[in-house]
Design a protein around this motif. Structure first.
Motif: not given
Ligand code: ADP
Ligand code: MG
Length: 452
Positions: A157-162, A118, A316-317, A122, A320, A124, A292
């Motif tokens: 699944g919107l990228g918080k952890t990312h 993360y 987004v998850r 990468n 993937e 977006v 991806k």
């Molecule tokens: P959350 O923590 O919000 O539930 P994650 O950070 O785990 O979501 O994101 C879920 C997956 O989607 C991860 O594999 C992450 O890399 C990917 N992802 C989410 N948003 C994006 C983005 N804007 N660009 C690229 N990958 C993303």
């Protein structure tokens, strides 16, 4: 797609059933030797591992493999002592290696507590997440001292952890001496309970307070209603905050929505900067898919990428997961990646709730498509402006929800079932005789399949 990716996905699937220790003890030493339409051959480094896995995990492994590459797959094993691990030697539980460093300009090993996958590179960026991204980057680059704490809010699944890990990775790559703690709030809670039980609360506090320059706390919503943990977190927070340490928090709820969060903690969270991540809009979803696919060397025709971006709206998850499966299935069956294949895969990976159509959803989608009110579709108005959409909505309720005619009648404002049968038959005929009706049906079907 390469075998490694299929294997990685199978292991990820297994992760839903197994704990991390079992996974890393047994599955990190296995490889996918080959795969074809019917069979997956798994290579074990020695007989001991082979026996153990076959004896203890055969069913789970098969289930995971079926989930990834299809129902008719069979498992075979092969033992290859030359694979790198000690032949027939003991297998150390938990001996999984730290992940390999990210290839590229920097060669520094990744921080053990962070996910090296993360990064900002990468991620977006689109309208839905640009503020969150900018705030995270500013914090990571030390431009924003007063963004403390940074509170990132957004759905699943919107990228918080990312983004949270991207901050950590960035800080660590630029200053490896920084003491970074990245923790799920649940881990914090479990560590605390464990520390209390084993009378090691001082060590716990020292770890989170003294050994920390940057605290990345994921999924803080879990603390709602857990008073003792909130209290401990409150003191940790204050300690770090007054020492000028960075605190970044993620949550799927806004502080205000966390009703069982203590007021003093809520006001702490709100004292810095709050940014939210919205579900990505179409263009961002499309870029994510293309990005991806390129990275994983999966060839997706443009029309299929667009179809996927239309179908998976808010997670987004799931995008993937869908990509990985598409590419696994297509490489095994040798068939190209098409919209139909996307549809099949989506049904396999999406929850029933998300794919299940309801009459409420049908009437909402149909009325917004024809720009009339839901109440007009349920009313007795006989103007063609209302009857066409009404008949179409009834037709879909029968075709896609399998509702009975009386059920449909009562849903549409208490109509008699014979009226519904008449409308249903009418559309059934017109879809083959009137081009306009068939166009409406096609367009609406697409809209109805959208997952949100
Ligand atoms: P959350 O923590 O919000 O539930 P994650 O950070 O785990 O979501 O994101 C879920 C997956 O989607 C991860 O594999 C992450 O890399 C990917 N992802 C989410 N948003 C994006 C983005 N804007 N660009 C690229 N990958 C993303
Ligand atoms: Mg997360």
């Amino acid at each position: 797609m390469q075998k490694e990716k299929v294997w990685k996905e199978i292991v990820r699937e297994l992760g839903k059933d197994l704990d991390q220790t079992s996974l890393s003890s047994w599955f990190s030493s296995l490889k996918l030797k080959s795969l074809d339409k019917n069979t997956i051959v798994i290579e074990a480094p020695n007989r001991f591992v082979f026996d153990w896995v076959k004896h203890h995990y055969q069913d789970k492994l098969l289930r995971a493999a079926k989930g990834v590459v299809g129902k008719n797959i069979k498992l075979q094993y092969d033992i290859n002592p030359g694979q790198g691990l000690e032949p027939d030697g003991p297998v150390r539980p938990g001996s999984l290696q730290a992940p390999a460093p990210i290839p590229g300009k920097k060669t520094r090993r990744p921080h053990p507590g962070l996910n090296p996958k993360y990064t900002f590179d990468n991620f977006v960026v689109g309208r839905s997440n640009q503020f969150a991204h900018a705030a995270c980057l500013a914090v990571a680059e030390n431009h924003a001292r007063n963004y403390n704490p940074l509170f990132i809010y957004g759905g699943v699944g919107l990228g918080k952890t990312h983004l949270l890990n991207a901050i950590g990775n960035h800080l660590y790559q630029h200053n490896p001496r920084k003491k970074i703690i990245c923790s799920q709030a649940e881990e914090f809670l479990n560590d605390m309970i464990h520390a209390i039980r084993s009378e090691k609360i001082d060590a716990f506090r020292k770890c989170y307070r003294k050994e920390c320059d940057v605290l990345l706390m994921d999924d803080i919503e879990i603390l709602a209603g857990k008073e003792r943990t909130q209290e401990e977190f409150f003191y940790t927070f204050n300690y770090l905050y007054s020492a000028g340490k960075k605190i970044i928090i993620t949550s799927d709820k806004f502080p205000k929505e966390m009703t069982t969060l203590e007021e003093r903690l809520r006001s702490r969270f709100e004292s810095g900067i709050l940014v939210d991540i919205q579900p990505p809009e179409f263009e961002t979803r499309l870029s994510i898919i293309k990005d991806k696919a390129k990275k994983d060397q999966i060839f997706i025709p443009d029309n299929v990428a667009m179809y996927m971006a239309e179908r998976i709206k808010s997670n987004v998850r799931k995008i993937e997961g869908c990509l990985i499966r598409l590419s696994a299935i297509s490489s095994i069956s040798g068939s190209p990646i098409t919209e139909e294949l996307v549809e099949e895969v989506l049904h396999a990976i999406l929850d029933d709730d998300e794919t299940r159509l309801t009459p409420e959803k049908i009437i909402k989608v149909v009325s917004s498509y024809f720009k009339v009110k839901v109440s007009d579709l349920k009313s007795a108005k006989r103007n063609r402006k209302y009857t066409v959409p009404r008949h179409i909505a009834m037709y879909f309720c029968r075709e896609l929800c399998k509702m009975s005619f009386p059920e449909i009648g009562s849903f549409f404002g208490g109509r008699d079932h014979s009226t519904v049968i008449h409308s249903y038959r009418k559309i059934g005929i017109e879809k083959n005789t009137q081009i306009e009706i068939s166009r409406h049906l096609d367009a609406l079907k697409r809209k109805l399949r959208v997952v949100d």
